[in-house]
Design an enzyme around this catalytic site. Structure first.
Site, PDB file in Angstrom:
ATOM      1  N   LYS A  67      -8.224  15.055   9.786  1.00 28.77           N
ATOM      2  CA  LYS A  67      -7.193  14.019   9.165  1.00 28.77           C
ATOM      3  C   LYS A  67      -5.874  14.921   8.939  1.00 28.77           C
ATOM      4  O   LYS A  67      -4.632  14.092   9.004  1.00 28.77           O
ATOM      5  CB  LYS A  67      -7.766  13.626   7.877  1.00 28.77           C
ATOM      6  CG  LYS A  67      -8.727  12.540   8.015  1.00 28.77           C
ATOM      7  CD  LYS A  67      -8.889  12.290   6.195  1.00 28.77           C
ATOM      8  CE  LYS A  67      -9.896  11.157   6.321  1.00 28.77           C
ATOM      9  NZ  LYS A  67     -10.202  10.599   4.973  1.00 28.77           N
ATOM     10  N   ASP A 103      -6.393   5.313   3.294  1.00 24.29           N
ATOM     11  CA  ASP A 103      -7.228   5.633   2.087  1.00 24.29           C
ATOM     12  C   ASP A 103      -6.573   5.250   0.668  1.00 24.29           C
ATOM     13  O   ASP A 103      -7.103   4.842  -0.162  1.00 24.29           O
ATOM     14  CB  ASP A 103      -7.391   7.142   2.203  1.00 24.29           C
ATOM     15  CG  ASP A 103      -8.572   7.553   3.131  1.00 24.29           C
ATOM     16  OD1 ASP A 103      -9.595   6.643   3.463  1.00 24.29           O
ATOM     17  OD2 ASP A 103      -8.650   8.746   3.780  1.00 24.29           O
TER      18      ASP A 103
END
Ligand code: NAP
Length: 270
Positions: A67, A103
């Site tokens: 990520k 997210d």
């Protein structure tokens, strides 16, 4: 026809237990789309990105451990993903790879559906990638964030960057707030008997969120319920972050309840 199929994928390592393929395939099927979602176990992220371009893959989810590593390798990064410091979604726009973070959107959506967060205090456990997305989300919805982490130096660094209060994890013993959010992996299967904080601290939080979704619910949430708190599992955040990915890739409204049903069915098998 196979050559018309739109391919999406997951880039991570490991990827075997990911629920993203189940969730996105269910969404494609429900909308009658000629699309596939493949979990790729990535050995080298730079080459994987070249593969996305070379194969004409339309978009990807990014998970552990890429990520952060993926950010300098993309042609464009959404400013919010850059601020959070993590990309979990890539959109391939005619060979140009752009990174996003859904997210934080997932967190924002599930909290906003659950309570009025304006002016409420949120104690966030952890200071990793997920904590940064949650922290951004809390501030975005008008909450007050207090960051607690095992590595106090890391808590300090992250809190200063986002302009919020921080304490070492031990401060949980005297902490009181409207909402407690666990963003650490403590309590995740197979170590599902563990809890990130002592049980007796839980009665000082009206609501407890655990962003872990395996098991459902975690021990933390079960204990919080015994103490009379309202609880929310990580399934909600997971579904909402996936729904936002779907929207970014396809420009279509995601079939949310179909995605929920598919993921729940899979979780009930394990
Ligand atoms: P990460 O970057 O590795 O960060 C983990 C954090 O947890 C660190 O702050 C670490 O503290 C803390 N931690 C780890 N083990 C601990 C322990 N035994 N005691 C106390 N603190 C501990 O991981 P991440 O990417 O943020 O992911 C964290 C969790 O969130 C994972 O379980 C992941 O599956 C989940 N997640 C869920 C969603 C969702 O949609 N529901 C989305 C993203 C992530 P130190 O700094 O002290 O090492």
């Amino acid at each position: 026809m196979l050559d018309d199929v739109s391919v999406y994928g997951l880039l991570g390592n490991p990827v075997r237990h990911s629920l993203s393929p189940i969730m996105h395939r269910a969404a494609f099927r429900a909308l009658g789309m000629n699309a596939e979602y493949v979990a790729f176990q990535v050995m080298d992220i730079k080459h994987a990105l070249a593969g996305i371009k070379g194969l004409g893959i339309r978009g990807a989810s990014v998970t552990i451990p890429f990520k952060e590593e993926v950010i300098p390798l993309l042609e464009g990064v959404d400013p919010v993903a850059r601020k959070i410091g993590a990309v979990n979604t890539i959109v391939n726009r005619d060979g140009i790879l752009i990174g996003y973070n859904t997210d934080w959107m997932g967190f924002k959506s599930c909290i906003s559906n659950w309570m009025d967060p304006e002016g409420k205090s949120f104690v966030i456990l952890g200071a990793g990638g997920a904590a940064r997305a949650v922290l951004y989300g809390v501030l975005e919805i008008g909450g007050e964030a207090i960051l607690l982490n095992r590595d106090a130096e890391r808590a300090k660094r992250v809190a200063e960057e986002f302009g919020c209060v921080w304490h070492p994890l031990e401060a949980i013993k005297t902490m009181e707030a409207d909402v407690l959010v666990n963003t650490t992996p403590v309590g995740m299967w197979p170590k599902d008997r563990e809890m990130p904080v002592p049980r007796e601290t839980l009665r000082r939080f009206q609501r407890v969120v655990d962003i872990i979704y395996n098991p459902l619910p975690t021990r933390l949430l079960r204990e919080a319920e015994k103490e009379g708190g309202k609880t929310m599992s990580g399934l909600e955040m997971f579904l909402h972050q996936g729904a936002e990915q779907f929207r970014l890739w396809t420009g279509m409204d995601p079939p949310f309840e179909v995605m929920r049903k598919a993921v729940l069915e899979e979780l009930q098998k394990t």
